[in-house]
Design an enzyme around this catalytic site. Structure first.
Site, PDB file in Angstrom:
ATOM      1  N   LYS A  11       0.837  -1.208   0.000  1.00 14.79           N
ATOM      2  CA  LYS A  11       0.000   0.000   0.000  1.00 14.79           C
ATOM      3  C   LYS A  11       0.867   1.252   0.000  1.00 14.79           C
ATOM      4  CE  LYS A  11       0.655   1.010   4.674  1.00 14.79           C
ATOM      5  NZ  LYS A  11       1.443   2.125   5.213  1.00 14.79           N
ATOM      6  N   PRO A  90       9.443  -5.084   0.262  1.00 13.73           N
ATOM      7  CA  PRO A  90      10.459  -4.946   1.307  1.00 13.73           C
ATOM      8  C   PRO A  90       9.826  -4.740   2.681  1.00 13.73           C
ATOM      9  CG  PRO A  90      10.899  -3.423  -0.512  1.00 13.73           C
ATOM     10  CD  PRO A  90       9.564  -4.046  -0.777  1.00 13.73           C
ATOM     11  N   GLY A  92       9.607  -3.381   6.569  1.00 12.54           N
ATOM     12  CA  GLY A  92      10.031  -2.150   7.246  1.00 12.54           C
ATOM     13  C   GLY A  92      10.151  -0.987   6.289  1.00 12.54           C
ATOM     14  N   SER A  93       9.299  -0.983   5.266  1.00  4.87           N
ATOM     15  CA  SER A  93       9.384   0.060   4.236  1.00  4.87           C
ATOM     16  C   SER A  93       8.198   1.009   4.267  1.00  4.87           C
ATOM     17  CB  SER A  93       9.470  -0.592   2.853  1.00  4.87           C
ATOM     18  OG  SER A  93       8.255  -1.265   2.561  1.00  4.87           O
ATOM     19  N   GLY A  94       7.215   0.744   5.135  1.00  2.00           N
ATOM     20  CA  GLY A  94       6.009   1.577   5.169  1.00  2.00           C
ATOM     21  C   GLY A  94       5.005   1.212   4.091  1.00  2.00           C
ATOM     22  N   GLY A  97       3.660  -4.603   3.885  1.00  2.22           N
ATOM     23  CA  GLY A  97       3.774  -6.010   3.471  1.00  2.22           C
ATOM     24  C   GLY A  97       3.314  -6.985   4.548  1.00  2.22           C
ATOM     25  N   ASP A 129      -2.784  -1.703  10.467  1.00  2.00           N
ATOM     26  CA  ASP A 129      -3.030  -1.610   9.022  1.00  2.00           C
ATOM     27  C   ASP A 129      -3.684  -2.862   8.435  1.00  2.00           C
ATOM     28  OD1 ASP A 129      -1.914   0.890   8.938  1.00  2.00           O
ATOM     29  OD2 ASP A 129       0.029   0.217   8.181  1.00  2.00           O
TER      30      ASP A 129
END
Ligand code: C5P
Length: 291
Positions: A11, A90, A92-94, A97, A129
């Site tokens: 997202k 990935p 820890g990418s915001g 996932g 989320d």
């Protein structure tokens, strides 16, 4: 034995404002999130017990797929599944996932064993989320993020996504945000009006993420990266969620691909063109086999 293969999209937070800190330590949000065509893939096969195999870099802590398994198994008596997760997003990418994987696990178990779960109730227990990913389209997310109201999408949107190769801790970024909060939070309504009407160029000015200042305070090099990315892309650049991934909007798939190649030439690392997914897109799953 039944098998289910589920695509778990990433997202982007197109808008994220923080309204204040709550007594439970979380922050009250007003955020617009949209799924994009960048995926993890979760395959579930009925089995005697639960196992999880992850194809991708090892992650810290308990995998969200396992957390979802535990939450469902506490509510219903189910035998087990062999779960295989192929990571394309990935960590820890915001880009959500882990939350998307958890939503897929809840949905997958519910469908595989016909459990009649209250999926949203299970999702809220796992992370803020996860509820969003049960919705399959752009949504306004409030509360700590778990209250999800679907919104209609406007013109086609594409994005170029850059993940700089390091992860940010969501808790650490929220921990720094207090000093950047304002007395009058930015209202989401202006963004929503733009989202339904505008293409990438008109929408660019409405994109917003309050967490950027906190993430940039923790990692000043991320601010510099965003500035440079905004020079390479036609409609500026923003951070998604609590970072560290950055993105910029484009008008077409061809433009996103072309610009992704250009960004990749300069930054290397993880660069991907992606489509912003509306509700009409069937991206969810495939069931096969017989019991
Ligand atoms: O809910 P989730 O596990 O994704 O949140 C991770 C961390 O991010 C929380 O422990 C909290 O520190 C922070 N957070 C927050 N307010 C939110 C969502 C997350 O402070 N609305």
């Amino acid at each position: 034995m039944n098998t289910l293969t589920i695509r778990c999209p990433a997202k982007l937070n197109l808008f994220l404002e923080i309204l204040g800190r709550r007594p439970d330590g979380y922050h009250e949000l007003s955020s617009v999130m949209a799924p994009v065509s960048l995926y993890d893939t979760l395959t579930l096969r009925e089995a005697k017990r639960f196992t999880l195999e992850v194809d991708g870099p090892p992650l810290a802590g308990t995998n969200t797929v396992e957390k979802a398994w535990t939450a469902v198994a506490r509510r219903r008596k189910i035998p087990g599944v062999r779960a295989r997760l192929v990571k394309g997003v990935p960590a820890g990418s915001g880009m959500g996932g882990g939350s998307s994987d958890a939503a897929a696990m809840i949905e997958g178990l519910d469908r595989l064993f016909d459990l009649g779960l209250d999926r949203h109730e299970v999702a809220a227990e796992i992370g803020s989320d996860v509820n969003f990913f049960l919705e399959r389209g752009p949504a306004l997310c409030t509360g700590r993020g778990e209250k999800v109201a679907p919104i209609a999408s406007g013109p086609d949107l594409h994005a170029v996504i850059l993940w700089p190769g390091f992860s940010l801790s969501t808790a650490a970024v929220y921990g720094r945000v207090r000093e950047f909060l304002t007395r009058t939070p930015r209202p989401v309504i202006d963004f929503l009006n733009s989202f339904i009407r505008e293409g990438p160029q008109g929408l660019a000015a409405a994109l917003f993420n309050r967490l950027e200042s906190a993430a940039f305070a923790l990692h000043p090099e991320l601010a510099a990266l965003r500035t440079r990315l905004a020079e390479l892309l036609p409609n500026g650049a923003r951070m998604t969620g609590s970072g560290s991934a950055l993105y910029g909007l484009c008008a077409s798939e061809a433009e996103a691909r072309r610009l992704a190649r250009r960004v990749h030439r300069e930054f290397a690392g993880f660069v991907a063109p992606a489509r912003v997914l509306g509700r009409e897109v069937a991206w969810r799953s495939r069931k096969s086999g017989s019991s």
